[in-house]
Design an enzyme around this catalytic site. Structure first.
Site, PDB file in Angstrom:
ATOM      1  CG  HIS A  32      85.255 -66.636   1.668  1.00 46.48           C
ATOM      2  ND1 HIS A  32      85.291 -67.240   2.911  1.00 46.48           N
ATOM      3  CD2 HIS A  32      85.074 -65.318   1.901  1.00 46.48           C
ATOM      4  CE1 HIS A  32      85.142 -66.320   3.858  1.00 46.48           C
ATOM      5  NE2 HIS A  32      85.001 -65.136   3.264  1.00 46.48           N
ATOM      6  CG  ASP A  34      83.014 -62.342   1.885  1.00 42.68           C
ATOM      7  OD1 ASP A  34      83.262 -62.779   3.019  1.00 42.68           O
ATOM      8  OD2 ASP A  34      83.859 -62.312   0.961  1.00 42.68           O
ATOM      9  CG  MET A  36      79.099 -58.000   3.656  1.00 38.43           C
ATOM     10  SD  MET A  36      80.164 -56.769   2.903  1.00 38.43           S
ATOM     11  CE  MET A  36      81.670 -57.715   2.709  1.00 38.43           C
ATOM     12  CG  HIS A  65      82.643 -64.381   6.293  1.00 35.57           C
ATOM     13  ND1 HIS A  65      83.676 -63.523   5.962  1.00 35.57           N
ATOM     14  CD2 HIS A  65      82.339 -64.127   7.595  1.00 35.57           C
ATOM     15  CE1 HIS A  65      83.975 -62.771   7.018  1.00 35.57           C
ATOM     16  NE2 HIS A  65      83.175 -63.107   8.014  1.00 35.57           N
ATOM     17  CG  PHE A 142      84.324 -52.042   2.519  1.00 38.03           C
ATOM     18  CD1 PHE A 142      83.380 -51.572   1.610  1.00 38.03           C
ATOM     19  CD2 PHE A 142      84.225 -51.649   3.852  1.00 38.03           C
ATOM     20  CE1 PHE A 142      82.364 -50.718   2.026  1.00 38.03           C
ATOM     21  CE2 PHE A 142      83.206 -50.793   4.278  1.00 38.03           C
ATOM     22  CZ  PHE A 142      82.276 -50.327   3.361  1.00 38.03           C
ATOM     23  N   GLY A 144      89.573 -55.738  -0.842  1.00 32.91           N
ATOM     24  CA  GLY A 144      90.628 -54.849  -1.307  1.00 32.91           C
ATOM     25  C   GLY A 144      91.328 -54.038  -0.234  1.00 32.91           C
ATOM     26  CG  ASP A 174      87.837 -63.179   4.906  1.00 35.34           C
ATOM     27  OD1 ASP A 174      88.234 -62.716   3.822  1.00 35.34           O
ATOM     28  OD2 ASP A 174      86.626 -63.248   5.220  1.00 35.34           O
ATOM     29  N   GLY A 175      91.113 -61.489   4.298  1.00 27.98           N
ATOM     30  CA  GLY A 175      91.324 -60.060   4.086  1.00 27.98           C
ATOM     31  C   GLY A 175      92.765 -59.718   3.750  1.00 27.98           C
ATOM     32  N   GLY A 176      92.970 -59.159   2.577  1.00 22.80           N
ATOM     33  CA  GLY A 176      94.297 -58.671   2.207  1.00 22.80           C
ATOM     34  C   GLY A 176      95.331 -59.754   1.966  1.00 22.80           C
ATOM     35  N   GLY A 196      90.206 -62.439  -2.426  1.00 24.13           N
ATOM     36  CA  GLY A 196      89.239 -61.802  -3.325  1.00 24.13           C
ATOM     37  C   GLY A 196      89.948 -61.112  -4.474  1.00 24.13           C
TER      38      GLY A 196
HETATM   39  C1  DX5 Z   1      85.730 -58.743   3.893  1.00 27.67           C
HETATM   40  C2  DX5 Z   1      85.380 -60.117   3.389  1.00 27.67           C
HETATM   41  C3  DX5 Z   1      86.483 -60.749   2.643  1.00 27.67           C
HETATM   42  C4  DX5 Z   1      86.870 -60.029   1.378  1.00 27.67           C
HETATM   43  C5  DX5 Z   1      88.312 -60.318   1.103  1.00 27.67           C
HETATM   44  O1  DX5 Z   1      84.732 -58.300   4.740  1.00 27.67           O
HETATM   45  O2  DX5 Z   1      85.061 -60.969   4.477  1.00 27.67           O
HETATM   46  O3  DX5 Z   1      86.201 -62.116   2.367  1.00 27.67           O
HETATM   47  O4  DX5 Z   1      86.092 -60.394   0.279  1.00 27.67           O
HETATM   48  O5  DX5 Z   1      88.704 -59.585   0.019  1.00 27.67           O
HETATM   49  P1  DX5 Z   1      90.227 -59.290  -0.316  1.00 27.67           P
HETATM   50  O6  DX5 Z   1      90.895 -60.633  -0.464  1.00 27.67           O
HETATM   51  O7  DX5 Z   1      90.166 -58.528  -1.578  1.00 27.67           O
HETATM   52  O8  DX5 Z   1      90.802 -58.520   0.832  1.00 27.67           O
HETATM   53 ZN    ZN Z   2      84.921 -63.200   4.078  1.00 28.49          ZN
END
Ligand code: DX5
Ligand code: ZN
Length: 216
Positions: A32, A34, A36, A65, A142, A144, A174-176, A196
């Protein structure tokens, strides 16, 4: 078993090659990635050049993404860099249907991501054109961050919509995502887990990926 997609955002960028080797040896299904732009989200990560380097170190599916405005300007570059799945944000696309067609015509599988505030009903008229929905369970930008619990409700709604329409669309969260909350995410109807920090900050990333794989 769910598809596991470790997010490279949490990887050690000074040692990308060994991170790729670790993922290749693991049960991870997808990378995956990311992207930005500092405009759609308040952070800047990496772009096609870095993805192209990683492509040389992996044969797994590249799930890109895009958290960027005007994704149509860059879709071809991401194809050339090695993207297999290209996901754009509904909130970043004025002409989403056109963007989806472009991604498919370039030979990639299109995905649509939605932010925590966007209802899943907004996907109703585009669901049959896409391969994946990325439900953001944090505000993008972000790694985490903490999983937003209401996402579980959205997964159930989306699973119902997809099944009622008789479609085969992945639901990616996606996320947390953690080993602790993954079972409830999968029980609600998701089939792709992005992780992540859970993977890359683990003392045993390969073991953690194997654990996530068996959370269902
Ligand atoms: C956030 C990203 C995620 C992020 C997830 O904007 O799209 O893919 O890397 O990271 P964790 O799993 O650490 O929340
Ligand atoms: Zn992502």
């Amino acid at each position: 078993m769910p598809i596991i997609a470790p997010s490279l955002l949490a990887a050690d960028f000074l040692n990308l090659q060994s991170e790729c080797t670790m993922l290749n040896e693991s049960e991870a299904d997808w990378y995956h990635l990311d992207v930005m732009d500092g405009r759609f989200v308040p952070n800047i990560s990496f772009g096609p050049m870095v993805i192209e380097f990683m492509r040389k170190a992996s044969t797994k599916t590249f799930d890109v993404h895009l958290m960027i405005l005007e994704p149509e300007k860059y879709a071809e570059q991401f194809k050339n860099a090695g993207a297999d799945i290209l996901t754009v944000h509904i909130e970043a696309c004025t002409h989403l249907h056109r963007n989806i067609q472009q991604i498919r015509s370039l030979g990639m599988r299109p995905g649509v991501a939605i932010n925590p505030h966007t209802p899943v009903s907004a996907l109703s008229d585009i669901l049959h054109d896409i391969d994946l929905v990325c439900l953001m369970s944090v505000n993008p930008g972000f790694g985490g961050q903490k999983f937003i619990p209401f996402t579980l409700e959205k997964i159930k709604q989306l699973r119902k919509m997809i099944d009622e329409k008789g479609l085969q669309v992945h639901i990616e969260i996606d996320g947390g995502v953690t080993v602790e909350n993954a079972p409830s995410i999968l029980a609600a109807g998701a089939d792709v887990l992005v992780a992540g920090n859970t993977v890359f900050k683990s003392a045993d990333p390969i073991g953690t990926i194997a654990q996530l794989k068996r959370c269902g």
